[in-house]
Scaffold this motif. Structure first.
Motif, PDB file in Angstrom:
ATOM      1  N   PHE A 183      -3.226-111.426  65.871  1.00 35.91           N
ATOM      2  CA  PHE A 183      -4.103-111.619  64.718  1.00 35.91           C
ATOM      3  C   PHE A 183      -3.397-111.355  63.383  1.00 35.91           C
ATOM      4  O   PHE A 183      -4.050-111.161  62.354  1.00 35.91           O
ATOM      5  N   LEU A 184      -2.058-111.350  63.395  1.00 34.55           N
ATOM      6  CA  LEU A 184      -1.300-111.085  62.183  1.00 34.55           C
ATOM      7  C   LEU A 184      -0.636-112.356  61.672  1.00 34.55           C
ATOM      8  O   LEU A 184      -0.229-113.211  62.455  1.00 34.55           O
ATOM      9  N   ASP A 185      -0.517-112.466  60.340  1.00 35.12           N
ATOM     10  CA  ASP A 185       0.228-113.603  59.793  1.00 35.12           C
ATOM     11  C   ASP A 185       1.726-113.351  59.979  1.00 35.12           C
ATOM     12  O   ASP A 185       2.145-112.282  60.440  1.00 35.12           O
ATOM     13  N   VAL A 186       2.521-114.330  59.617  1.00 32.97           N
ATOM     14  CA  VAL A 186       3.960-114.273  59.910  1.00 32.97           C
ATOM     15  C   VAL A 186       4.613-113.049  59.287  1.00 32.97           C
ATOM     16  O   VAL A 186       5.444-112.376  59.911  1.00 32.97           O
ATOM     17  N   ARG A 187       4.265-112.739  58.052  1.00 25.24           N
ATOM     18  CA  ARG A 187       4.860-111.581  57.379  1.00 25.24           C
ATOM     19  C   ARG A 187       4.587-110.298  58.144  1.00 25.24           C
ATOM     20  O   ARG A 187       5.491-109.491  58.398  1.00 25.24           O
ATOM     21  N   TYR A 188       3.315-110.097  58.527  1.00 25.73           N
ATOM     22  CA  TYR A 188       2.954-108.864  59.213  1.00 25.73           C
ATOM     23  C   TYR A 188       3.477-108.845  60.649  1.00 25.73           C
ATOM     24  O   TYR A 188       3.728-107.780  61.206  1.00 25.73           O
ATOM     25  N   GLN A 189       3.628-110.011  61.260  1.00 24.32           N
ATOM     26  CA  GLN A 189       4.248-110.061  62.580  1.00 24.32           C
ATOM     27  C   GLN A 189       5.664-109.495  62.520  1.00 24.32           C
ATOM     28  O   GLN A 189       6.047-108.641  63.333  1.00 24.32           O
ATOM     29  N   LEU A 190       6.449-109.968  61.560  1.00 22.04           N
ATOM     30  CA  LEU A 190       7.830-109.500  61.420  1.00 22.04           C
ATOM     31  C   LEU A 190       7.876-108.020  61.048  1.00 22.04           C
ATOM     32  O   LEU A 190       8.704-107.263  61.565  1.00 22.04           O
ATOM     33  N   GLN A 191       6.985-107.604  60.146  1.00 25.50           N
ATOM     34  CA  GLN A 191       6.951-106.203  59.756  1.00 25.50           C
ATOM     35  C   GLN A 191       6.647-105.315  60.954  1.00 25.50           C
ATOM     36  O   GLN A 191       7.307-104.290  61.175  1.00 25.50           O
ATOM     37  N   PHE A 192       5.662-105.719  61.743  1.00 20.63           N
ATOM     38  CA  PHE A 192       5.263-104.933  62.910  1.00 20.63           C
ATOM     39  C   PHE A 192       6.399-104.858  63.932  1.00 20.63           C
ATOM     40  O   PHE A 192       6.723-103.785  64.444  1.00 20.63           O
ATOM     41  N   MET A 193       7.032-105.990  64.217  1.00 15.47           N
ATOM     42  CA  MET A 193       8.111-105.999  65.198  1.00 15.47           C
ATOM     43  C   MET A 193       9.325-105.217  64.694  1.00 15.47           C
ATOM     44  O   MET A 193      10.016-104.553  65.468  1.00 15.47           O
ATOM     45  N   LEU A 214       7.375-117.131  71.909  1.00 18.42           N
ATOM     46  CA  LEU A 214       8.664-117.043  72.584  1.00 18.42           C
ATOM     47  C   LEU A 214       9.814-116.804  71.613  1.00 18.42           C
ATOM     48  O   LEU A 214      10.806-116.147  71.958  1.00 18.42           O
ATOM     49  N   ASN A 215       9.697-117.327  70.395  1.00 22.25           N
ATOM     50  CA  ASN A 215      10.762-117.104  69.423  1.00 22.25           C
ATOM     51  C   ASN A 215      10.822-115.636  69.000  1.00 22.25           C
ATOM     52  O   ASN A 215      11.902-115.072  68.851  1.00 22.25           O
ATOM     53  N   LEU A 216       9.661-115.005  68.803  1.00 20.15           N
ATOM     54  CA  LEU A 216       9.637-113.574  68.503  1.00 20.15           C
ATOM     55  C   LEU A 216      10.180-112.779  69.688  1.00 20.15           C
ATOM     56  O   LEU A 216      10.941-111.828  69.515  1.00 20.15           O
ATOM     57  N   ALA A 217       9.771-113.159  70.893  1.00 19.57           N
ATOM     58  CA  ALA A 217      10.246-112.468  72.090  1.00 19.57           C
ATOM     59  C   ALA A 217      11.766-112.543  72.193  1.00 19.57           C
ATOM     60  O   ALA A 217      12.435-111.553  72.498  1.00 19.57           O
ATOM     61  N   SER A 218      12.330-113.708  71.908  1.00 17.00           N
ATOM     62  CA  SER A 218      13.780-113.875  71.973  1.00 17.00           C
ATOM     63  C   SER A 218      14.473-113.045  70.904  1.00 17.00           C
ATOM     64  O   SER A 218      15.557-112.487  71.122  1.00 17.00           O
ATOM     65  N   LEU A 219      13.846-112.936  69.736  1.00 15.61           N
ATOM     66  CA  LEU A 219      14.445-112.247  68.600  1.00 15.61           C
ATOM     67  C   LEU A 219      14.509-110.739  68.815  1.00 15.61           C
ATOM     68  O   LEU A 219      15.459-110.089  68.368  1.00 15.61           O
ATOM     69  N   TYR A 220      13.514-110.166  69.522  1.00 12.29           N
ATOM     70  CA  TYR A 220      13.416-108.711  69.604  1.00 12.29           C
ATOM     71  C   TYR A 220      13.645-108.130  71.001  1.00 12.29           C
ATOM     72  O   TYR A 220      14.077-106.990  71.115  1.00 12.29           O
ATOM     73  N   CYS A 221      13.330-108.859  72.047  1.00 14.42           N
ATOM     74  CA  CYS A 221      13.381-108.279  73.394  1.00 14.42           C
ATOM     75  C   CYS A 221      14.780-108.385  73.997  1.00 14.42           C
ATOM     76  O   CYS A 221      15.511-109.350  73.756  1.00 14.42           O
ATOM     77  N   ASN A 222      15.130-107.406  74.817  1.00 11.12           N
ATOM     78  CA  ASN A 222      16.391-107.446  75.556  1.00 11.12           C
ATOM     79  C   ASN A 222      16.269-108.288  76.824  1.00 11.12           C
ATOM     80  O   ASN A 222      17.228-108.924  77.254  1.00 11.12           O
ATOM     81  N   TYR A 223      15.062-108.243  77.428  1.00  6.67           N
ATOM     82  CA  TYR A 223      14.821-108.945  78.693  1.00  6.67           C
ATOM     83  C   TYR A 223      13.440-109.582  78.655  1.00  6.67           C
ATOM     84  O   TYR A 223      12.525-109.104  77.974  1.00  6.67           O
ATOM     85  N   LEU A 224      13.287-110.664  79.412  1.00 10.32           N
ATOM     86  CA  LEU A 224      12.015-111.355  79.524  1.00 10.32           C
ATOM     87  C   LEU A 224      11.609-111.468  80.985  1.00 10.32           C
ATOM     88  O   LEU A 224      12.455-111.711  81.859  1.00 10.32           O
TER      89      LEU A 224
END
Length: 275
Positions: A183-193, A214-224
């Motif tokens: 429920f967050l916009d792009v700015r708050y998504q990045l801030q939260f992550m 999936l793009n956020l998951a790839s950017l921050y996660c070590n494993y999927l």
């Protein structure tokens, strides 16, 4: 398609923080998960991905102890999850749900203080350094100026930061997140992550997050860990999981794969289904 590329196949002398074996969860005549194996080591950041209805949230609820499997075992730090009391488990695991916090009339400070429940005795006295921890977290998340404001006066992004502050003062070793950026916009998504990434880097906390992006998951996660129709589809690093062939098989779409120019990790673009 079931593969396991990652460090779960390696021999380790340490006890995994989370270990699930042969999990099966049924609801009446419906099988939500079947034969799921999952292991997380200390300091891992796992993203659980897959189509709607694939069992992502069910897996998260099983790992947290909220649900019990029909078959299989779950161990937290080498101990069966059902052998922990709720208070013991809440000192190890914190859970942040998709909807975060409701718009209630409590102050930010009062809500954040609720995260100290696992450390309170039967008289409600904090057995640790609760007040000091609360002040530190409020400052870290830039919430000090909002501490006396009521939750129903805040924006969605601010409330999500308060929700994160509440679990941070809980001082868990494992954080489970169910679609925290929905429920967050792009700015708050990045801030939260980014806040999660900083927390993980500074403490070594293990994070397991259900993510749709999936793009956020790839950017921050070590494993999927990719699920499809209640079964394990694929596990591995973002580079191993997020290929054109795998995304096509998982979501039945035709993606265009690109490489992030800064981080050199896979990202994908969408094609129209019909031209």
């Amino acid at each position: 398609m079931t593969e396991n590329f990652d460090h779960q196949s390696e021999i380790s002398s340490t006890v995994p923080v989370v270990e699930a074996r042969a999990l099966r969860k049924e609801y009446s005549q419906f099988t939500a998960l079947d034969d799921i194996h999952f292991t997380a080591e200390e300091g891992d950041w796992w993203g659980i991905v897959g189509p709607n209805g694939s069992g992502k949230s069910t897996l998260l609820h099983l790992l947290s102890g909220i649900l019990s499997p029909n078959q299989g075992t779950i161990h937290i730090k080498g101990k069966p999850v059902q052998d922990y009391s709720r208070k013991e488990l809440s000192r190890i695991i914190a859970v942040l749900q998709q909807d975060g916090l409701p718009e209630i009339g409590y102050s930010v400070r009062d809500v954040v203080a609720m995260g100290r429940y696992p450390y309170q005795d039967w008289l409600g006295r904090d057995q640790g350094f609760g007040e000091e921890k609360i002040e530190q977290v409020l400052k870290k998340l830039d919430l000090t100026s909002l501490a006396e404001r009521r939750l129903d006066e805040l924006s969605g992004g601010q409330r999500q930061r308060v929700a994160l502050a509440k679990v941070m003062v809980q001082e868990p070793e494992i954080l489970l997140l169910d679609e925290p950026t929905t429920f967050l916009d792009v700015r708050y998504q990045l801030q939260f992550m980014d806040l999660l990434a900083h927390w993980q880097q500074s403490t070594g906390i293990t994070i397991i997050a259900v993510l749709h992006d999936l793009n956020l998951a790839s950017l921050y996660c070590n494993y999927l860990c990719a699920l499809k129709e209640g079964q394990l589809f694929l596990q591995g690093t973002p580079a191993e999981v997020l290929t054109e062939e795998n995304i096509r098989g998982l979501f039945e779409i035709q993606p265009v794969m690109v490489q992030h120019p800064d981080h050199h990790i896979p990202q994908f673009l969408l094609r129209k289904q019909q031209e």
